[in-house]
Every structure is written in C-alpha cells, then in structure tokens.
Design a protein around this motif. Structure first.
Motif, short mmCIF file in Angstrom:
data_model
loop_
_atom_site.label_atom_id
_atom_site.label_comp_id
_atom_site.label_asym_id
_atom_site.label_seq_id
_atom_site.Cartn_x
_atom_site.Cartn_y
_atom_site.Cartn_z
N HIS A 72 0.84 -1.90 -0.17
CA HIS A 72 -0.04 0.34 0.16
C HIS A 72 0.45 1.39 0.02
N SER A 73 1.63 1.23 0.65
CA SER A 73 2.74 1.98 1.07
C SER A 73 3.55 2.96 -0.73
N THR A 74 4.14 1.39 -1.11
CA THR A 74 5.12 2.25 -2.25
C THR A 74 3.65 2.30 -3.28
N THR A 75 2.28 1.71 -3.73
CA THR A 75 1.26 1.85 -4.57
C THR A 75 0.48 3.08 -4.34
N THR A 76 0.74 3.39 -2.76
CA THR A 76 0.10 4.80 -2.73
C THR A 76 1.10 5.86 -3.51
N THR A 77 2.11 5.85 -2.91
CA THR A 77 3.51 7.16 -3.50
C THR A 77 3.39 7.18 -4.54
N HIS A 78 3.49 5.76 -5.01
CA HIS A 78 3.34 6.11 -6.71
C HIS A 78 1.19 6.69 -7.86
N PHE A 79 1.08 6.62 -6.62
CA PHE A 79 -0.34 7.53 -7.56
C PHE A 79 -0.25 8.80 -6.30
N LEU A 80 0.32 9.00 -5.88
CA LEU A 80 0.33 10.76 -5.44
C LEU A 80 1.46 11.20 -6.03
N GLU A 81 2.83 10.42 -6.66
CA GLU A 81 3.23 11.30 -7.29
C GLU A 81 3.02 11.72 -9.12
N PHE B 293 -1.37 21.78 -2.86
CA PHE B 293 -1.23 22.47 -1.42
C PHE B 293 -0.35 21.66 -0.47
N HIS B 294 0.08 20.27 -1.19
CA HIS B 294 0.81 20.00 -0.33
C HIS B 294 2.22 18.87 -1.75
N ARG B 295 3.20 19.02 -1.06
CA ARG B 295 4.33 17.53 -1.85
C ARG B 295 4.40 16.66 -1.48
N VAL B 296 4.94 15.55 -2.07
CA VAL B 296 4.58 14.04 -1.46
C VAL B 296 5.88 13.58 -1.14
N LEU B 297 6.33 12.64 -0.13
CA LEU B 297 6.95 12.48 1.06
C LEU B 297 7.66 11.71 0.48
N PRO B 298 8.50 11.04 1.00
CA PRO B 298 9.64 9.19 1.20
C PRO B 298 8.59 8.27 2.02
N ILE B 299 8.38 7.17 2.09
CA ILE B 299 7.80 5.88 2.72
C ILE B 299 7.86 6.55 4.54
N GLU B 300 6.99 6.78 4.79
CA GLU B 300 7.25 7.18 6.63
C GLU B 300 6.90 5.41 7.72
N ARG B 301 7.56 5.00 8.14
CA ARG B 301 7.68 3.69 9.37
C ARG B 301 7.26 4.19 10.43
N ALA C 181 3.43 21.04 7.78
CA ALA C 181 2.70 19.96 8.69
C ALA C 181 2.46 18.59 8.03
N ARG C 182 2.88 17.79 8.32
CA ARG C 182 2.90 15.95 7.50
C ARG C 182 1.86 15.24 7.94
N PHE C 183 1.91 14.03 6.72
CA PHE C 183 -0.06 13.17 6.91
C PHE C 183 0.79 12.13 6.55
N ALA C 184 -0.09 11.39 7.49
CA ALA C 184 0.44 9.62 6.53
C ALA C 184 -1.06 9.76 5.48
N VAL C 185 -0.52 9.19 3.95
CA VAL C 185 -1.93 8.72 3.81
C VAL C 185 -1.61 7.59 3.03
N ASP C 186 -2.97 6.57 4.53
CA ASP C 186 -2.42 4.93 5.02
C ASP C 186 -3.40 4.37 4.38
N SER C 187 -4.23 3.31 2.98
CA SER C 187 -5.05 2.94 2.63
C SER C 187 -4.99 1.30 2.78
N TRP C 188 -3.64 0.91 3.87
CA TRP C 188 -3.95 -0.18 3.91
C TRP C 188 -5.12 -0.56 5.21
N PHE C 189 -5.79 0.74 5.28
CA PHE C 189 -6.48 0.37 7.17
C PHE C 189 -7.55 0.01 6.36
N VAL C 190 -8.23 0.17 4.65
CA VAL C 190 -9.11 0.34 4.13
C VAL C 190 -9.61 -1.16 3.63
#
Length: 232
Positions: free
Chosen positions: A98-107, A117-125, A200-209
């Motif tokens: 999820h984190s890898t694929t969602t990052t590709h979507f965001l990019e 209003f946002h920029r994409v960050l590296p994957i968080e752990r 301000a930084r935010f997680a975009v976590d699609s694993w939960f759903v």
C-alpha cells in the motif's frame, strides 16, 4: 519567457503508466496504464479542493479511485483492510504494497499539477516493536498553492495569486508576460487562511481500508503514535 509557465498552466493529458505491487512485500509488481478518462475523474475531484484541508479529503478519495482504475489490470480488488481478511488471496496488499503503490499514485498526481497544497514525501515507517513495523505514504502541506487547476487549452486563465507568487520567486521576466490586471496591488498583504499550516505532515494510509475506499489521512505524528482504524 512564457514557457516558464508551462508547469503551472498546461494540463497534462493522456494515459499514464505506473507500477502497482501486491501479494505482500511487493512480491508481485505490475505496470498498469491508467486511461485518460479515469484520470480525468481523479483530476476533477482534486480540482474541487479550495484549501489544504479539502485537498487532503480529495487525496483520500483520489487514492481509492486510482486503486479502482488499477484493478482493471491487476487482482488488487481482492484486497481488504488489514492483513487477515484477505490472507492467502492473490491481489492482497500489506502495508508495504500500500505505501509503495499509494506513493506512486501521489507522485502521478503531483507530476500532473493536481496537488496544489501538498508535496509528496518519502514513505514513513513506525516501529513500536521491531516485529510490528508499519509503513505509509506521506504528504506535507506547503505554503500556498503550488499549481493551477487544469483549464481547456484554448482558454488560459491566470488566477490572482499567480503573479504575487512569481514575484516572490523573483521571476521578473515571467511577470512581464502576464497581463497587468493580474499583478499584485502594491502593499497588499495576503488574507489569513483558516487552518493554514505549512510544514504539517500527514500519513496517507490505504492499508486500513478495503480496496477502492478513501485512504485514511491523519497527522503524521498521530500515525507514528499508533493512531488509525483498529484493523489487523
């Protein structure tokens, strides 16, 4: 010098290829091609955002929409929130997938100028214990819009905020190409924006759903502290 405005004013069109991974730990990687019609619907959702708060809500929806588009070429429609409900199913996705694929979507969204209003960050752990690591895509709120919503090619519209922002970056030659009507009035201070919080930084976590549902977007500090829906 008007070419300096291409990234701001020219809508990116056409299909897009990107990598989607699944079957846990990105064991299977597939390049999918997202067609223009589907991407236009994603762009339309993001274009409705008026500020950072509404853009985060739009991003959550857009991630789910792009999952649905990718499911036409991969088995990821079988994915369910967490790791246990789809255990052993082809197309299942863990937090690495999820984190890898969602990052590709965001990019892709950022690359087409859809994130203003946002920029994409590296994957968080997060790793409260070594055996319980969890990963998420992440974004950071930026100080003001960074792009202009796509407009028809035959009618270029320059919003009022473009000229002041270009002035701040000392793009004097570019400003010379913009009609005087959009120049910033002397001494005009930008109006305060409620909830405006650059950095301000935010997680975009699609694993939960489950597959195709809006991703969970929450402050990164809360996510790092273990917050999020109670799934396993």
């Amino acid at each position: 010098m008007s070419a300096c405005l291409v990234g701001w004013l020219s809508p990116a069109r056409g299909a897009a290829a990107l990598e989607v991974c699944f079957n846990y730990g990105c064991a299977t990687r597939v390049e999918v091609v997202l067609e223009e019609d589907g991407l236009a619907e994603v762009a339309a959702v993001l274009a409705q955002a008026l500020d950072a708060d509404s853009e985060r809500a739009a991003i959550a929806r857009a991630v789910g929409m792009m999952q649905q588009l990718a499911a036409g070429q991969t088995p990821i429609a079988a994915d369910r929130g967490g790791n246990f409900l789809d255990e052993g199913v082809t197309g299942r996705m863990d937090c690495i997938d999820h984190s890898t694929t969602t990052t590709h979507f965001l990019e892709l969204m950022a690359g087409r100028g859809w994130l203003r209003f946002h920029r994409v960050l590296p994957i968080e752990r997060r790793a409260p214990w070594l055996v319980l690591q969890h990963f998420s895509a992440a974004i950071e709120e930026v100080d003001g819009p960074v792009a202009v919503a796509a407009v028809p090619a035959e009618r270029t519209v320059v919003p009022d905020y473009v000229a002041p922002m270009l002035a701040l970056c000392e793009c004097g030659e570019v400003l010379a190409d913009i009609a005087p009507a959009v120049a910033a009035p002397a001494g005009l201070e930008p109006a305060p924006v409620p909830g405006h919080n650059p950095g301000a930084r935010f997680a975009v976590d699609s694993w939960f759903v489950d597959h195709g549902e809006p991703a969970v977007v929450l402050p990164l500090a809360e996510w790092l502290n273990g917050e999020g829906p109670n799934v396993q």
